[in-house]
Design a protein around this motif. Structure first.
Motif, mmCIF file in Angstrom:
data_model
loop_
_atom_site.group_PDB
_atom_site.id
_atom_site.type_symbol
_atom_site.label_atom_id
_atom_site.label_comp_id
_atom_site.label_asym_id
_atom_site.label_seq_id
_atom_site.Cartn_x
_atom_site.Cartn_y
_atom_site.Cartn_z
ATOM 1 N N ASP A 177 28.513 -16.454 4.078
ATOM 2 C CA ASP A 177 28.502 -17.508 3.068
ATOM 3 C C ASP A 177 27.299 -17.348 2.136
ATOM 4 O O ASP A 177 27.405 -17.510 0.915
ATOM 5 C CB ASP A 177 28.448 -18.887 3.733
ATOM 6 C CG ASP A 177 29.729 -19.194 4.509
ATOM 7 O OD1 ASP A 177 30.746 -18.535 4.241
ATOM 8 O OD2 ASP A 177 29.688 -20.083 5.382
ATOM 9 N N ALA A 178 26.123 -17.030 2.716
ATOM 10 C CA ALA A 178 24.913 -16.877 1.908
ATOM 11 C C ALA A 178 25.037 -15.700 0.950
ATOM 12 O O ALA A 178 24.488 -15.716 -0.148
ATOM 13 C CB ALA A 178 23.702 -16.695 2.822
ATOM 14 N N ALA A 179 25.768 -14.667 1.375
ATOM 15 C CA ALA A 179 25.941 -13.496 0.527
ATOM 16 C C ALA A 179 27.031 -13.691 -0.513
ATOM 17 O O ALA A 179 27.215 -12.838 -1.389
ATOM 18 C CB ALA A 179 26.281 -12.279 1.402
ATOM 19 N N GLY A 180 27.744 -14.799 -0.446
ATOM 20 C CA GLY A 180 28.816 -15.050 -1.396
ATOM 21 C C GLY A 180 29.981 -14.086 -1.246
ATOM 22 O O GLY A 180 30.661 -13.760 -2.216
ATOM 23 N N ARG A 231 11.847 -13.497 0.272
ATOM 24 C CA ARG A 231 11.700 -13.066 -1.118
ATOM 25 C C ARG A 231 10.292 -12.535 -1.380
ATOM 26 O O ARG A 231 10.114 -11.504 -2.052
ATOM 27 C CB ARG A 231 12.021 -14.212 -2.074
ATOM 28 C CG ARG A 231 13.501 -14.546 -2.179
ATOM 29 C CD ARG A 231 13.759 -15.621 -3.222
ATOM 30 N NE ARG A 231 15.154 -15.955 -3.312
ATOM 31 C CZ ARG A 231 16.053 -15.267 -4.031
ATOM 32 N NH1 ARG A 231 15.655 -14.200 -4.718
ATOM 33 N NH2 ARG A 231 17.313 -15.639 -4.062
ATOM 34 N N ALA A 232 9.296 -13.233 -0.868
ATOM 35 C CA ALA A 232 7.918 -12.784 -1.060
ATOM 36 C C ALA A 232 7.681 -11.454 -0.349
ATOM 37 O O ALA A 232 7.045 -10.536 -0.898
ATOM 38 C CB ALA A 232 6.948 -13.846 -0.553
ATOM 39 N N ASP A 251 14.852 -22.972 9.334
ATOM 40 C CA ASP A 251 14.820 -23.595 8.013
ATOM 41 C C ASP A 251 15.180 -22.525 6.983
ATOM 42 O O ASP A 251 14.347 -21.693 6.609
ATOM 43 C CB ASP A 251 13.416 -24.164 7.754
ATOM 44 C CG ASP A 251 13.292 -24.872 6.410
ATOM 45 O OD1 ASP A 251 14.178 -24.682 5.545
ATOM 46 O OD2 ASP A 251 12.301 -25.593 6.209
ATOM 47 N N LEU A 252 16.422 -22.532 6.516
ATOM 48 C CA LEU A 252 16.890 -21.463 5.634
ATOM 49 C C LEU A 252 16.125 -21.422 4.318
ATOM 50 O O LEU A 252 15.893 -20.345 3.761
ATOM 51 C CB LEU A 252 18.389 -21.625 5.369
ATOM 52 C CG LEU A 252 19.314 -21.383 6.568
ATOM 53 C CD1 LEU A 252 20.769 -21.538 6.146
ATOM 54 C CD2 LEU A 252 19.076 -20.016 7.180
ATOM 55 N N GLU A 253 15.705 -22.573 3.804
ATOM 56 C CA GLU A 253 14.960 -22.589 2.546
ATOM 57 C C GLU A 253 13.594 -21.926 2.728
ATOM 58 O O GLU A 253 13.166 -21.115 1.897
ATOM 59 C CB GLU A 253 14.793 -24.032 2.057
ATOM 60 C CG GLU A 253 14.128 -24.136 0.693
ATOM 61 C CD GLU A 253 14.097 -25.569 0.182
ATOM 62 O OE1 GLU A 253 13.316 -25.839 -0.752
ATOM 63 O OE2 GLU A 253 14.843 -26.409 0.718
#
Length: 275
Positions: free
Chosen positions: A206-209, A76-77, A67-69
């Motif tokens: 893709d996630a890193a843009g 992040r935490a 689950d990427l979200e």
């Protein structure tokens, strides 16, 4: 078994006021962060918080990692706690989702690894991590087919265009190699160590843009006093090289250098961390 597990963020070098600075921090699942200390050596600490077992038991965790979200929120935490601690003392970041059954087990691991942790912290003191990525522009953008010459058959024109495309690709990859050599030279001048990571592809890219193809993805451990020189050299690594881009990111806590390398060249997992 308790419904809560102990989530470990980092081993830290204890410092004056660190426990008080840790108290306001919130980590994974918005849980308060606290500092466990080694009963035999109060110079070492382990930053932990308590997380729900239903999310971090092995089977549940394997599902969550798809689950990427959810994974982004945890990452992040995790990163936020380590960065906050890194502003106060030397930190030895632990792998994402390093969990133990309870505080006692976490403290046992801290005490068992006392010598290794102290040595790693001494090595990382006054250092930060910089990431360096090298990209080449996409082959499609660099090698658009040329207009066939009037005196060539379609087949010959196609073969000529393919040769031209291959020539452009060869040239840009050679340029990327030159940029990589310049970055490595900067590392030898300024950095204490380097780790090579897998290049980013697919979802990671893709996630890193990312724009272009990532061909180098390295991390450098740089003394604080050498950062300016290192960055200045890296900034010029692509000078005069068409189709190549060099990107430096950081400074970060030394994630890539926290644990000894295993035989595969990756960071070894901390004891107690899920597979």
């Amino acid at each position: 078994m308790s419904d809560l597990l102990t989530y470990a963020y980092a081993v830290v070098r204890n410092a004056e006021g660190l426990r008080e600075a840790t108290a306001p921090l919130r980590g994974v699942a918005e849980s308060p962060v606290s500092l466990l200390t080694d009963t035999g050596d109060d110079q070492l600490g382990l930053a932990v918080s308590h997380v729900p077992g239903q999310d971090f038991q092995e089977d549940a965790l394997k599902q969550h990692l798809e689950d990427l979200e959810w994974l982004e929120a945890v990452a992040r935490a995790h990163h936020g706690v380590i960065e906050a601690l890194g502003e106060r003392t030397t930190v030895l970041p632990l792998r994402l989702a390093t969990v133990y059954l309870d505080d006692n087990r976490a403290r046992e691991v801290l005490e068992a690894g006392r010598t290794m942790f102290a040595g790693r912290l001494a090595r990382l003191s006054e250092h930060v991590e910089w990431g360096v990525k090298i990209y080449v522009e996409s082959s499609a953008a660099l090698a658009e087919p040329t207009v066939p010459a009037a005196d060539l058959t379609p087949g010959r024109a196609y073969l000529r265009n393919r040769r031209q495309q291959q020539s452009v690709r060869d040239t840009v990859y050679q340029a990327a190699q030159k940029a990589a050599e310049r970055v490595e030279a900067a590392g030898r001048r300024h950095a204490s160590d380097r780790v090579r990571h897998r290049v980013q592809q697919g979802l990671l890219a893709d996630a890193a843009g990312a724009v272009g193809e990532n061909v180098v993805n390295d991390a450098y451990l740089v003394p604080l006093k050498r950062c300016d020189g290192f960055l200045a050299d890296v900034a010029h690594a692509a000078d005069g090289l068409d189709g190549v881009r060099v990107e430096a990111t950081g400074p970060w806590a030394p994630y890539s250098f926290a644990m000894p390398l295993d035989e595969s060249g990756g960071a070894a997992a901390a004891e107690g961390a899920p597979p």
